[in-house]
Motif scaffolding. Structure first.
Motif, PDB file in Angstrom:
ATOM      1  N   TYR A   1      30.271  35.921  27.711  1.00  0.00           N
ATOM      2  CA  TYR A   1      31.190  34.835  28.047  1.00  0.00           C
ATOM      3  C   TYR A   1      32.601  35.122  27.548  1.00  0.00           C
ATOM      4  N   ALA A   2      32.714  35.742  26.395  1.00  0.00           N
ATOM      5  CA  ALA A   2      34.023  36.017  25.801  1.00  0.00           C
ATOM      6  C   ALA A   2      34.562  37.396  26.179  1.00  0.00           C
ATOM      7  N   ASN A   3      33.763  38.206  26.852  1.00  0.00           N
ATOM      8  CA  ASN A   3      34.180  39.564  27.200  1.00  0.00           C
ATOM      9  C   ASN A   3      35.095  39.528  28.427  1.00  0.00           C
ATOM     10  N   PRO A   4      36.364  39.928  28.277  1.00  0.00           N
ATOM     11  CA  PRO A   4      37.282  39.892  29.427  1.00  0.00           C
ATOM     12  C   PRO A   4      36.930  40.917  30.504  1.00  0.00           C
ATOM     13  N   ASN A   5      36.069  41.868  30.200  1.00  0.00           N
ATOM     14  CA  ASN A   5      35.667  42.873  31.187  1.00  0.00           C
ATOM     15  C   ASN A   5      34.476  42.431  32.029  1.00  0.00           C
ATOM     16  N   VAL A   6      33.910  41.271  31.721  1.00  0.00           N
ATOM     17  CA  VAL A   6      32.813  40.722  32.514  1.00  0.00           C
ATOM     18  C   VAL A   6      33.389  39.652  33.423  1.00  0.00           C
ATOM     19  N   VAL A   7      33.305  39.896  34.718  1.00  0.00           N
ATOM     20  CA  VAL A   7      33.826  38.946  35.700  1.00  0.00           C
ATOM     21  C   VAL A   7      32.912  37.736  35.749  1.00  0.00           C
TER      22      VAL A   7
END
Length: 145
Positions: free
Chosen positions: A131-137
């Protein structure tokens, strides 16, 4: 309904320059992606959209490839330029760095386009850290999906 798949491919990535041409098991990454998508039953054609002659030359060996303007801000812009060249009812935007893309996923998106103006592939996030990972769309949908 005529649905085509377009794969935007850029050589000049800041994180991995030349990624579409990186070899995996002796074949360029872009070839793996194209060949997986060519197994999808609902795509009339798979096309690579690129602004780089090196990628264009390689892609010509296994699919149609089109050169695009070099100043596009995104892969979506590259796809839009190429989509205007081909008569079709819908276009599936296929990520050029997904060599294990399941043809059934491409068909599911294409099937969605047969029923609606827009369709996307998504899966539930099962790891809370994503949820917090900016690389996960992330995709937000309503109760009806």
């Amino acid at each position: 309904m005529r649905i085509i798949g377009i794969i935007p491919a850029r050589y000049g990535s800041s994180r991995f320059p030349g990624k579409p041409l990186a070899l995996i098991a002796g074949k360029p990454l872009i070839q793996h992606v194209v060949q997986r998508c060519q197994k999808a039953r609902l795509l009339a054609e798979v096309i690579v959209a690129t602004d780089d002659t090196r990628i264009w030359e390689v892609a010509q060996n296994f699919c149609r490839a089109e050169m695009t303007a070099p100043d596009h801000a995104s892969g979506t812009d590259r796809i839009a330029e190429v989509a205007r060249l081909y008569p079709c009812d819908a276009v599936v935007n296929i990520q050029g760095d997904e060599p294990l893309m399941e043809p059934a996923v491409v068909d599911a998106v294409a099937r969605g386009l047969q029923r609606a103006e827009m369709s996307t592939a998504a899966s539930l996030i099962t790891d809370p850290a994503e949820y917090a990972n900016p690389n996960v769309v992330k995709v937000v949908v309503n109760a009806a999906g």
